[in-house]
Design an enzyme around this catalytic site. Structure first.
Site, short mmCIF file in Angstrom:
data_model
loop_
_atom_site.label_atom_id
_atom_site.label_comp_id
_atom_site.label_asym_id
_atom_site.label_seq_id
_atom_site.Cartn_x
_atom_site.Cartn_y
_atom_site.Cartn_z
N TYR A 41 35.15 0.47 5.85
CA TYR A 41 34.14 0.04 4.45
C TYR A 41 34.38 1.50 3.54
CZ TYR A 41 29.77 -0.85 1.91
OH TYR A 41 28.95 -1.34 0.97
N SER A 43 -3.26 -10.09 -3.21
CA SER A 43 -3.01 -9.63 -1.66
C SER A 43 -3.69 -10.62 -0.92
CB SER A 43 -3.69 -8.32 -1.45
OG SER A 43 -5.19 -8.48 -1.89
N GLU A 87 4.47 -15.35 10.25
CA GLU A 87 5.71 -14.38 10.22
C GLU A 87 4.82 -12.91 10.46
OE1 GLU A 87 6.11 -16.06 6.19
OE2 GLU A 87 6.53 -14.17 5.52
N LYS A 106 3.73 -9.24 9.60
CA LYS A 106 3.27 -8.57 8.21
C LYS A 106 3.81 -7.32 8.22
CE LYS A 106 -0.90 -7.53 5.74
NZ LYS A 106 -0.64 -6.00 5.60
N ASP A 152 4.70 -3.48 7.58
CA ASP A 152 4.08 -2.44 6.90
C ASP A 152 4.84 -1.56 5.95
OD1 ASP A 152 2.07 -0.93 6.53
OD2 ASP A 152 1.97 0.05 8.47
N ARG A 202 3.97 -3.36 -6.66
CA ARG A 202 2.78 -4.08 -6.92
C ARG A 202 1.66 -3.49 -7.98
NH1 ARG A 202 -2.23 -4.59 -5.23
NH2 ARG A 202 -3.07 -6.83 -4.78
N GLU A 225 9.00 -6.96 0.90
CA GLU A 225 8.44 -5.69 1.19
C GLU A 225 9.53 -4.72 1.40
OE1 GLU A 225 5.21 -6.22 1.41
OE2 GLU A 225 4.46 -4.59 2.78
N TYR A 259 9.89 -12.63 1.57
CA TYR A 259 9.34 -13.80 2.04
C TYR A 259 8.61 -14.67 1.02
CZ TYR A 259 5.94 -9.86 1.34
OH TYR A 259 5.31 -8.78 0.85
N LYS A 313 -4.66 -8.98 11.31
CA LYS A 313 -4.50 -7.38 11.41
C LYS A 313 -4.36 -7.13 13.00
CE LYS A 313 -4.45 -5.42 7.31
NZ LYS A 313 -4.76 -4.53 6.90
N CYS A 332 -13.10 32.93 12.73
CA CYS A 332 -12.08 32.28 11.75
C CYS A 332 -10.96 32.67 12.55
CB CYS A 332 -12.09 32.66 10.37
SG CYS A 332 -10.77 32.10 9.69
N CYS A 360 -8.93 35.00 9.36
CA CYS A 360 -9.26 36.25 9.08
C CYS A 360 -10.51 36.56 10.01
CB CYS A 360 -9.92 36.25 7.62
SG CYS A 360 -11.59 35.35 7.53
N CYS A 411 -15.78 28.92 7.51
CA CYS A 411 -15.45 30.45 7.52
C CYS A 411 -15.78 30.88 5.89
CB CYS A 411 -13.85 30.59 7.44
SG CYS A 411 -13.45 32.34 6.74
N CYS A 468 -10.54 34.76 2.62
CA CYS A 468 -9.70 34.31 3.79
C CYS A 468 -8.50 33.82 3.12
CB CYS A 468 -10.34 33.32 4.57
SG CYS A 468 -9.55 32.71 5.88
S1 IVH Z 1 2.87 -13.08 1.64
C1 IVH Z 1 -0.13 -14.09 -2.03
N1 IVH Z 1 3.96 -12.21 3.67
O1 IVH Z 1 0.92 -7.93 3.12
C2 IVH Z 1 0.36 -13.09 -1.01
N2 IVH Z 1 3.15 -10.78 2.58
O2 IVH Z 1 -2.28 -8.43 1.50
C3 IVH Z 1 1.73 -13.15 -0.60
N3 IVH Z 1 2.95 -8.47 3.25
O3 IVH Z 1 0.66 -7.45 -0.54
C4 IVH Z 1 2.12 -12.32 0.33
N4 IVH Z 1 4.40 -8.82 5.18
O4 IVH Z 1 2.68 -6.48 0.50
C5 IVH Z 1 3.28 -11.97 2.77
N5 IVH Z 1 5.57 -11.76 5.69
C6 IVH Z 1 4.54 -11.22 4.86
C7 IVH Z 1 4.13 -9.97 4.47
C8 IVH Z 1 3.36 -9.79 3.27
C9 IVH Z 1 3.74 -7.83 4.43
C10 IVH Z 1 2.14 -7.63 2.54
C11 IVH Z 1 2.03 -7.97 1.13
C12 IVH Z 1 0.90 -8.26 0.85
C13 IVH Z 1 -0.13 -7.63 1.86
C14 IVH Z 1 -1.05 -8.64 1.84
#
Ligand code: IVH
Length: 664
Positions: free
Chosen positions: A35, A81, A112, A114, A116, A135, A170, A222, A308, A402, A405, A420, A425
């Site tokens: 590559y 969100s 699916e 979420k 991070d 965003r 993401e 997504y 969550k 402290c 110091c 302190c 210090c």
């Molecule tokens: S769908 C209309 N799918 O989670 C909103 N969001 O508050 C569509 N996130 O701001 C979001 N994985 O940044 C969706 N599989 C996933 C996600 C995902 C992470 C984030 C996204 C969003 C926040 C939800």
């Protein structure tokens, strides 16, 4: 020439195919050496024939573009969100709400992980990558195209030749890459990132795209914005996959909430084994046709919800307890732990807050403790594990002096913390300098805590005034270990630039107790000039909306100390701006100035437009409706905020009523 074009196209096709296999499918078809050799060959040819370089060439993924700043970019449709669910009951409620809107319809869910990371919007024009936008506040994002271009799993050209294609997803950093970056930062004496998301955010906002290129960002997509094209979310994902985007493989169609819950538990069970961080699961209705029927609240769609995960809890040994001193002299106790994997990262230190926290829980050195880590939050010790041997360990006793110091620590009446109180210090001074240069304060780049410590030890800076005298010592600074000419030049430039900051940044940077970012702004907007603030008395200060007696006293006390008054003089002599430069509060309208507003629903322009307008009149714009709210500015389809305002009897204004009120 025809031959050369053919050759280049051939190399590009191969690199694209191999890159997709490696970065998206995770199953390489050639080895790295092949590559790299091919990429080198392409770059050499392109250097020879620069007119043949195209924007979507794999050679464009190496970065090298340096920006001054990122431009704002208005999203075609707001980036919403999601509402959160924390347990099964929340899921059942979510489903009940859906059923209410669409009686008799049969529907599936798509479940699916979420991811991070940070949400990103990718725009393609006629099959070519055009823009990558963060965003931001949901309405305006930052144009980070130059960095997004370096993400290897994001294709620079796609088969879909539509003139406008938008895809959201993401951006993230893998756990391995995160640990690697932090290790390197540690070796370079740079501050480490708290978690992969922060590291990804820091990387995506780098002005030099070669840094982003070197850090191996990745992205899952997504959300295909043009829903007309498909009937279901799962179909749209297959389409994205066909177009070579990286799609998460844990997504699944579920026929009932029971099945949804089962898949949530499955994803949760896989969390630790995944190469990337997830903080929950997203549940969406799979059928696009139902989205409009189910609808939206002001902030989020009602057809999706984020489940969550609870914060992870682990047990490990407490090896030691050590105190640290903050900017204000406050003592924080910290736990030194036997390293333990938690939420994807290795944790070896956690906060124990203050002495009372440790004593109340009878936490002892040498014992086992439970620790937890939730999202951004610093890992925290929750409680000791008490077994029959626990009481053989020595009881912990708080420090009296402290650690830096050695002066006697004090407790302020009514506060749990020890302080302190020695103004000399060294740690307090260094932390104060760190605060002064921080982004929300004077935003001076190149003064990390390590560099500040070095400059302090070498007596280049003893207070914030000295920062502005550093330009006299350019040559001496270059000689310092790890500084070098380029970084000194950049640092001095950044210091010079900070001189023209608006007053609120300086005022916040001074680190006056109880004067946070918000208060600094209130003071700057109201008084416009630092000399006005310094000459004001307690009563005048307290009269300001938002300024209570504690802040007023703290500000008056600060200016009374001669050293501080002298510091302001020094800063002025060095040419710092001490005036408020914004236009908030520049207009006056008795009905609006000093009043609090909440904005909701869809208005003719983005909410930020109205927010800025209100702030020009010195009004305050807040997020939640409460008894203290004076007005609700309500647009179309206002939801729960409107209901709440009606209940509380708060005056509600339509957009036209509002414009009439201010005479615009
Ligand atoms: S769908 C209309 N799918 O989670 C909103 N969001 O508050 C569509 N996130 O701001 C979001 N994985 O940044 C969706 N599989 C996933 C996600 C995902 C992470 C984030 C996204 C969003 C926040 C939800």
């Amino acid at each position: 020439m025809k031959n050369i074009i053919e050759k280049i196209n051939n190399l590009k096709n191969n690199l694209n195919k191999w890159g997709h296999a490696y970065y998206v499918l995770d199953s390489p078809i050639v080895d790295d050496a092949e590559y790299d050799k091919t990429l080198k060959e392409l770059i050499e040819l392109e250097n020879q024939y620069p007119e043949l370089i195209t924007d979507d060439s794999p050679s464009q993924k190496v970065g090298g573009i340096v920006m001054d700043k990122f431009e704002k970019y208005k999203h075609k449709l707001p980036m919403l969100s999601l509402a959160n669910a924390f347990n099964k009951e929340d899921l059942l409620n979510f489903n009940d709400q859906i059923k209410k809107e669409i009686e008799n319809s049969d529907y599936n869910f798509f479940v699916e992980p979420k991811i991070d990371g940070l949400s990103i919007s990718l725009i393609y024009n006629n099959g070519k990558f055009f823009k990558g936008v963060t965003r931001g506040d949901g309405i305006y994002g930052e144009d980070v195209t130059s960095n997004v271009k370096t993400i290897k799993s994001i294709p620079l050209s796609i088969e879909d030749q539509n003139d406008y294609v938008e895809i959201r997803g993401e951006v993230f950093l893998s756990k391995t890459e995160f640990e690697k970056i932090n290790k390197q930062r540690q070796t370079n004496d740079e501050e480490i990132f708290a978690n992969p998301r922060n590291a990804a955010a820091g990387t995506l906002r780098q002005l030099d795209s070669s840094i982003a290129a070197s850090r191996k960002l990745d992205a899952f997509l997504y959300y295909f914005m043009d829903r007309e094209k498909f009937h279901t979310h799962s179909e749209s994902l297959s389409y994205l996959e066909k177009m070579n985007f990286k799609i998460n493989d844990l997504g699944k169609i579920c026929k009932s909430i029971e099945e949804v819950y089962e898949h949530i538990l499955y994803i949760q069970s896989q969390r630790e084994n995944l190469e990337y961080e997830i903080d929950g699961v997203v549940i969406k209705i799979n059928d696009f046709d139902l989205y409009e029927k189910v609808g939206y609240t002001a902030k989020s769609p009602k057809w999706a919800i984020a489940f969550k995960f609870p914060a992870e809890v682990k047990t490990t040994k407490l090896k030691n307890i050590f105190p640290t001193v903050g900017r204000t002299g406050r003592i924080t106790y910290n736990a030194l732990l036997q390293p333990v994997q938690i939420a994807g990262t290795t944790v070896q230190a956690a906060t124990l807050h203050n002495a009372d926290f440790i004593i109340q829980r009878d936490i002892r050195i040498g014992g086992e403790v439970k620790i937890k880590k939730a999202g951004d939050i610093i890992p925290e010790v929750i409680a000791p594990i008490i077994d029959e041997n626990y009481y053989k360990l020595n009881k912990w006793i708080e420090d009296t002096n402290c650690p830096i110091c050695n002066s006697l620590l004090e407790r302020v009446e009514g506060e749990v913390d020890q302080y302190c109180i020695n103004s000399q210090c060294p740690r307090k001074i260094v932390r104060g300098l760190e605060h002064f240069v921080s982004r929300d304060a004077m935003n001076i780049e190149g003064l990390s805590i390590k560099i500040i410590e070095k400059l302090f030890e070498n007596k280049f800076i003893e207070n914030v005034g000295d920062i502005y005298k550093l330009n006299k010592y350019k040559n001496e600074l270059i000689q310092l270990d790890k500084m070098g000419e380029k970084s000194v030049t950049n640092l001095l430039e950044s210091i010079e630039k900070s001189k023209s900051n608006s007053l609120e940044k300086l005022f916040f940077g001074l680190g006056i107790r109880h004067v946070g970012k918000k208060t600094a702004k209130v003071l700057a907007v109201n008084f416009k000039e630092i000399d006005v603030i310094s000459n004001i008395n307690f009563n005048e200060l307290e009269e300001i909306n938002d300024i209570g007696p504690i802040v007023a006293k703290s500000v008056c006390d600060w200016f009374e100390i001669k050293q501080n008054a002298d510091l302001i003089k020094t800063l002025k002599n060095e040419g710092l701006n001490t005036k408020y430069l914004g236009n908030e509060g520049s207009k006056n309208n008795d009905k609006i100035t000093m009043k609090s507003f909440v904005i909701t629903g869809t208005l003719s322009k983005p909410r930020n437009y109205f927010k800025e307008m209100l702030e020009e009149y010195g009004a305050k714009v807040i997020d939640t409706v409460s008894k203290k709210t004076d007005f609700l500015l309500a647009g179309q389809e206002a939801g729960s905020k409107l209901e709440k305002a009606q209940k509380l009897g708060i005056q509600i204004l339509s957009e036209s009523e509002f414009l009439e009120m201010i005479g615009e």
